[in-house]
Design a protein around this motif. Sequence first.
Motif, PDB file in Angstrom:
ATOM      1  N   ARG A 120       0.851  -1.194   0.000  1.00 61.24           N
ATOM      2  CA  ARG A 120       0.000   0.000   0.000  1.00 61.24           C
ATOM      3  C   ARG A 120       0.886   1.243   0.000  1.00 61.24           C
ATOM      4  NH1 ARG A 120      -3.762   0.877   4.963  1.00 61.24           N
ATOM      5  NH2 ARG A 120      -4.412  -1.244   4.482  1.00 61.24           N
ATOM      6  N   ILE A 121       0.539   2.218  -0.806  1.00 62.03           N
ATOM      7  CA  ILE A 121       1.345   3.445  -0.928  1.00 62.03           C
ATOM      8  C   ILE A 121       0.432   4.615  -0.577  1.00 62.03           C
ATOM      9  CG2 ILE A 121       2.715   4.887  -2.486  1.00 62.03           C
ATOM     10  CD1 ILE A 121       3.148   2.312  -4.203  1.00 62.03           C
ATOM     11  N   THR A 122       0.808   5.366   0.457  1.00 60.14           N
ATOM     12  CA  THR A 122      -0.062   6.447   0.938  1.00 60.14           C
ATOM     13  C   THR A 122       0.723   7.757   1.022  1.00 60.14           C
ATOM     14  OG1 THR A 122      -1.112   4.759   2.326  1.00 60.14           O
ATOM     15  CG2 THR A 122      -1.716   7.046   2.762  1.00 60.14           C
ATOM     16  N   PRO A 123       0.739   8.542  -0.061  1.00 61.85           N
ATOM     17  CA  PRO A 123       1.422   9.843   0.028  1.00 61.85           C
ATOM     18  C   PRO A 123       0.687  10.745   1.023  1.00 61.85           C
ATOM     19  CG  PRO A 123       0.604   9.381  -2.205  1.00 61.85           C
ATOM     20  CD  PRO A 123       0.029   8.346  -1.312  1.00 61.85           C
ATOM     21  N   GLY A 152       5.583   9.894   2.391  1.00 64.26           N
ATOM     22  CA  GLY A 152       4.346   9.147   2.612  1.00 64.26           C
ATOM     23  C   GLY A 152       4.652   7.818   3.259  1.00 64.26           C
ATOM     24  N   GLU A 153       3.603   7.020   3.430  1.00 66.20           N
ATOM     25  CA  GLU A 153       3.781   5.720   4.070  1.00 66.20           C
ATOM     26  C   GLU A 153       3.755   4.621   3.020  1.00 66.20           C
ATOM     27  OE1 GLU A 153       0.374   6.201   6.489  1.00 66.20           O
ATOM     28  OE2 GLU A 153       1.352   8.002   7.260  1.00 66.20           O
ATOM     29  N   VAL A 154       4.660   3.689   3.155  1.00 67.40           N
ATOM     30  CA  VAL A 154       4.603   2.494   2.295  1.00 67.40           C
ATOM     31  C   VAL A 154       4.546   1.274   3.196  1.00 67.40           C
ATOM     32  CG1 VAL A 154       5.694   1.139   0.482  1.00 67.40           C
ATOM     33  CG2 VAL A 154       5.876   3.634   0.441  1.00 67.40           C
ATOM     34  N   ARG A 155       3.551   0.467   2.933  1.00 68.13           N
ATOM     35  CA  ARG A 155       3.387  -0.800   3.662  1.00 68.13           C
ATOM     36  C   ARG A 155       3.873  -1.912   2.729  1.00 68.13           C
ATOM     37  NH1 ARG A 155      -0.400  -3.055   7.555  1.00 68.13           N
ATOM     38  NH2 ARG A 155      -0.869  -0.917   8.160  1.00 68.13           N
ATOM     39  N   TRP A 156       4.802  -2.713   3.224  1.00 66.94           N
ATOM     40  CA  TRP A 156       5.381  -3.793   2.415  1.00 66.94           C
ATOM     41  C   TRP A 156       4.892  -5.130   2.944  1.00 66.94           C
ATOM     42  CZ3 TRP A 156       8.649  -1.949  -1.428  1.00 66.94           C
ATOM     43  CH2 TRP A 156       9.124  -0.647  -1.263  1.00 66.94           C
ATOM     44  N   ASP A 157       4.520  -6.005   2.026  1.00 72.69           N
ATOM     45  CA  ASP A 157       4.204  -7.375   2.408  1.00 72.69           C
ATOM     46  C   ASP A 157       5.526  -8.139   2.485  1.00 72.69           C
ATOM     47  OD1 ASP A 157       2.022  -9.715   2.337  1.00 72.69           O
ATOM     48  OD2 ASP A 157       3.754 -10.316   1.128  1.00 72.69           O
ATOM     49  N   ALA A 158       5.810  -8.745   3.642  1.00 70.11           N
ATOM     50  CA  ALA A 158       7.034  -9.541   3.786  1.00 70.11           C
ATOM     51  C   ALA A 158       6.637 -10.999   3.972  1.00 70.11           C
ATOM     52  CB  ALA A 158       7.841  -9.045   4.987  1.00 70.11           C
ATOM     53  N   ALA A 159       7.165 -11.848   3.109  1.00 67.87           N
ATOM     54  CA  ALA A 159       6.844 -13.285   3.201  1.00 67.87           C
ATOM     55  C   ALA A 159       8.164 -14.048   3.245  1.00 67.87           C
ATOM     56  CB  ALA A 159       6.020 -13.717   1.993  1.00 67.87           C
ATOM     57  N   VAL A 160       8.401 -14.743   4.371  1.00 69.85           N
ATOM     58  CA  VAL A 160       9.641 -15.514   4.526  1.00 69.85           C
ATOM     59  C   VAL A 160       9.298 -16.987   4.305  1.00 69.85           C
ATOM     60  CG1 VAL A 160      11.539 -16.090   6.101  1.00 69.85           C
ATOM     61  CG2 VAL A 160      10.450 -13.833   6.242  1.00 69.85           C
ATOM     62  N   VAL A 161      10.079 -17.665   3.452  1.00 67.64           N
ATOM     63  CA  VAL A 161       9.844 -19.105   3.212  1.00 67.64           C
ATOM     64  C   VAL A 161      11.136 -19.876   3.485  1.00 67.64           C
ATOM     65  CG1 VAL A 161       8.020 -18.756   1.491  1.00 67.64           C
ATOM     66  CG2 VAL A 161      10.415 -18.882   0.743  1.00 67.64           C
ATOM     67  N   ASN A 162      11.013 -21.217   3.650  1.00 70.00           N
ATOM     68  CA  ASN A 162      12.213 -22.051   3.811  1.00 70.00           C
ATOM     69  C   ASN A 162      12.553 -22.747   2.497  1.00 70.00           C
ATOM     70  OD1 ASN A 162      10.529 -24.261   3.552  1.00 70.00           O
ATOM     71  ND2 ASN A 162      10.484 -24.721   5.759  1.00 70.00           N
ATOM     72  N   GLN A 163      13.583 -23.601   2.544  1.00 70.28           N
ATOM     73  CA  GLN A 163      14.077 -24.243   1.325  1.00 70.28           C
ATOM     74  C   GLN A 163      13.026 -25.143   0.670  1.00 70.28           C
ATOM     75  OE1 GLN A 163      15.150 -24.685   4.399  1.00 70.28           O
ATOM     76  NE2 GLN A 163      14.973 -26.844   4.929  1.00 70.28           N
ATOM     77  N   ASN A 164      11.996 -25.546   1.430  1.00 70.03           N
ATOM     78  CA  ASN A 164      10.920 -26.371   0.852  1.00 70.03           C
ATOM     79  C   ASN A 164       9.738 -25.516   0.373  1.00 70.03           C
ATOM     80  OD1 ASN A 164      12.393 -28.661   1.636  1.00 70.03           O
ATOM     81  ND2 ASN A 164      11.563 -28.492   3.716  1.00 70.03           N
ATOM     82  N   ASP A 165       9.951 -24.208   0.338  1.00 71.42           N
ATOM     83  CA  ASP A 165       8.917 -23.245  -0.038  1.00 71.42           C
ATOM     84  C   ASP A 165       7.757 -23.229   0.960  1.00 71.42           C
ATOM     85  OD1 ASP A 165       8.484 -21.180  -1.755  1.00 71.42           O
ATOM     86  OD2 ASP A 165       7.078 -22.299  -3.029  1.00 71.42           O
ATOM     87  N   GLU A 166       8.028 -23.655   2.175  1.00 72.09           N
ATOM     88  CA  GLU A 166       6.998 -23.584   3.215  1.00 72.09           C
ATOM     89  C   GLU A 166       7.030 -22.194   3.853  1.00 72.09           C
ATOM     90  OE1 GLU A 166       7.052 -28.128   4.977  1.00 72.09           O
ATOM     91  OE2 GLU A 166       8.729 -26.806   5.410  1.00 72.09           O
ATOM     92  N   PRO A 167       5.865 -21.643   4.159  1.00 68.93           N
ATOM     93  CA  PRO A 167       5.862 -20.302   4.775  1.00 68.93           C
ATOM     94  C   PRO A 167       6.436 -20.350   6.195  1.00 68.93           C
ATOM     95  CG  PRO A 167       3.645 -21.235   4.744  1.00 68.93           C
ATOM     96  CD  PRO A 167       4.511 -22.198   3.998  1.00 68.93           C
TER      97      PRO A 167
END
Length: 678
Positions: free
Chosen positions: A640-643, A650-665
């Motif tokens: 989300r980008i909110t000038p 402005g504010e930027v909200r970043w989605d952070a997704a960390v996975v392992n070597q098996n592509d598991e969240p």
Amino acid sequence: MTEILSSYVAGDWHTPNGKPDSARAVHDATNGQLLHHVSSAGVDFAAVDEYARGTGIPELQKLTFHQRGVILKKLGAYLMERAKDYHEISFTTGTTKRDGFVDIEGGIGTLFTYSGVARRQMPNSTVHLDGGVERLSKTGTFLGRHILTSRQGLAVQINAFNFPVWGMLEKFGPMFVAGIPVVVKPATDTAHLTRAVVADMIGSGLLPAGSIQLISGDVTPLFDYLAEQDAIAFTGSAATAKRLGGLECVRDRGTRFFAEADSLNFSLLGPDAGPGTEEFDLFVSGVVAEMTVKAGQKCTAIRRALVPEQHAEAVAEALVAKLSTQGVGNPREKSTRLGPVVSNRQRDDVLDAIDTITSAGAHVLTGGREASDELAKDLGGAYVAATVLQADDPWVDAVHDIEAFGPVASLITYSSTAEAVALAARGRGSLVGSVVTHDREFATEFVCQVAPWHGRILVLDRDDAEESTGHGSPLPTLIHGGPGRAGGGEELGGLRGVEHFMQRTAIQASPDMLTAIGGEWVAGAERHVGQHPFTKSLADLRLGDALESEWRTVSLEDISHFAEFTGDTFYAHTDEEAAAANPFFPGRVAHGYLIVSFAAGLFVQPDPGPVLANYGLEGLTFITPVSPGDSLKVTLTAKRITPRETDEYGEVRWDAAVVNQNDEPVANYDVLTLVAKE
Ligand code: NDP
């Protein structure tokens, strides 16, 4: 000939020609002198409707929520500079300076609150998201989400006489943020104060054309133009609420109707709070304040004082004694605590209500008709003596049904918690109740049982008394309204107040469509991996701009080092055997905060650039445990980008997704940053 109050219609001020027969006279409440007449004769209601729809809606709705919020803040400051003028007018309505603050400064304060709501809790766009994304299919190509958009209609506010400024502004703020043009119809007796404020709102030049119009006098012809996208927001008597609820536009054409009507609010003294306790004194002061502030002409005032049988006599004595110290007289005098009610008509209504209650089974402890007549004779205005009635039997219907809208309260005794609950609920739905007790067990039992009958409940004791805003004050961040007799409506409540005037729609679509429509990237939508997004200013950054990091392997040494370094030596990270015995872990695992820290190391762009600060994380969840030897990768996506309107960032909200070597969240969260516009 006296002045006839003007209306603001279709961008111009309108005054009737001559004095129409229907014009109503308004008198100074303090001395009975004629002030002016009120009439809407000659108002072109088709033009009112056309101006709101043809000019107000497009002008207002082309602004983003933040732009509307900025205007409200400037408008609040503009009106605050003129508050002194409004107090002068307010005296003529019988209001003391102290009570005028609640109406005038309190009303202007709601504009500041709603400016904050718009700028902090809503996006800088015209579509507001409500709640999260619902996954509607197996593979995630079909999602659902609720959005809120501005209705394509106008709102008619019909206000009560008792808060001519607050009543108008507490409705205007949320309506303006929602993008809805407003037609204000103030109560005749105090319309001159509302008109003065509306004139300044228009004079400020801050408001988009068509966003506000004012009808001084009868507004009935406007109802013929209202339909399904419009709303009527009413505050006043239950009888008028009932009449308006039956209007053809409401009944047959789908106009939404919000009512906030009279209610017989209670305040209850807990069984623990006998004479000599702080709570006893707080209770007595609370009842006296609610009887005297605005001469008891408050929808939230205490009408029913519920007291344990064993303390009834002491409460009666203390109330009568304290009321006798309250200065009664001209509201312009600093020493005055109790001014007149708004008009002689209102005075008659209040005295009639007292008579009805007493003849039904209550007696006067202090005040009453004779004392009021003496006062009016001495002071020459619409004065009513502060009146405490004692119900002969707690279940006498009249004390629970008849609202004497003046400085009047009834003392009612209870003998058990169950009876106290039943008596409080006997109001058949109220705006507010208060319980004065220091007994947590009693408060918990009582509050949870009476809550369904109330819109707001104050629990008052020695711990919060100093900073408490009191029984009678609705606050812009909390809801104002109540079930049943109180009208069944809801106002204010921060963002909720705005949402009432918007339409909630469930959108079902693909992730890319949902991202485009809602203005927020959702999982499954396109990502654009390329230039590191931390090197982009708001001018270049787009939703979906993303970074996929390198891999990093987590070693046992990393975990031991993190445990020692931070002091977080929880057994799951340090003791193989104990960790393995835990059903959630395969053995020693990495700290959640180690994962987040490694993720930051993986996605960061270290050079000075447009990212100015990281101001938090939201929604952090750890999903799959990380064992020594596992590898981690993070994907960071502009969500989300909110000038900001008034800042260079402005504010930027970043989605952070960390996975392992098996592509598991492994972990999901939002990273919150401030980013420069250029
Ligand atoms: P009313 O319900 O009579 O009036 C409230 C508002 O409705 C006023 O603006 C009034 O205009 C307007 N109105 C009245 N009739 C119509 C109609 N048919 N069509 C459109 N608008 C209409 O309340 P009052 O202000 O006269 O107060 C009477 C009683 O209501 C009080 O004694 C008290 O019991 C209760 N009350 C409750 C309040 C609350 O907040 N819960 C606040 C104020 C009053 P106009 O003034 O021009 O008639």
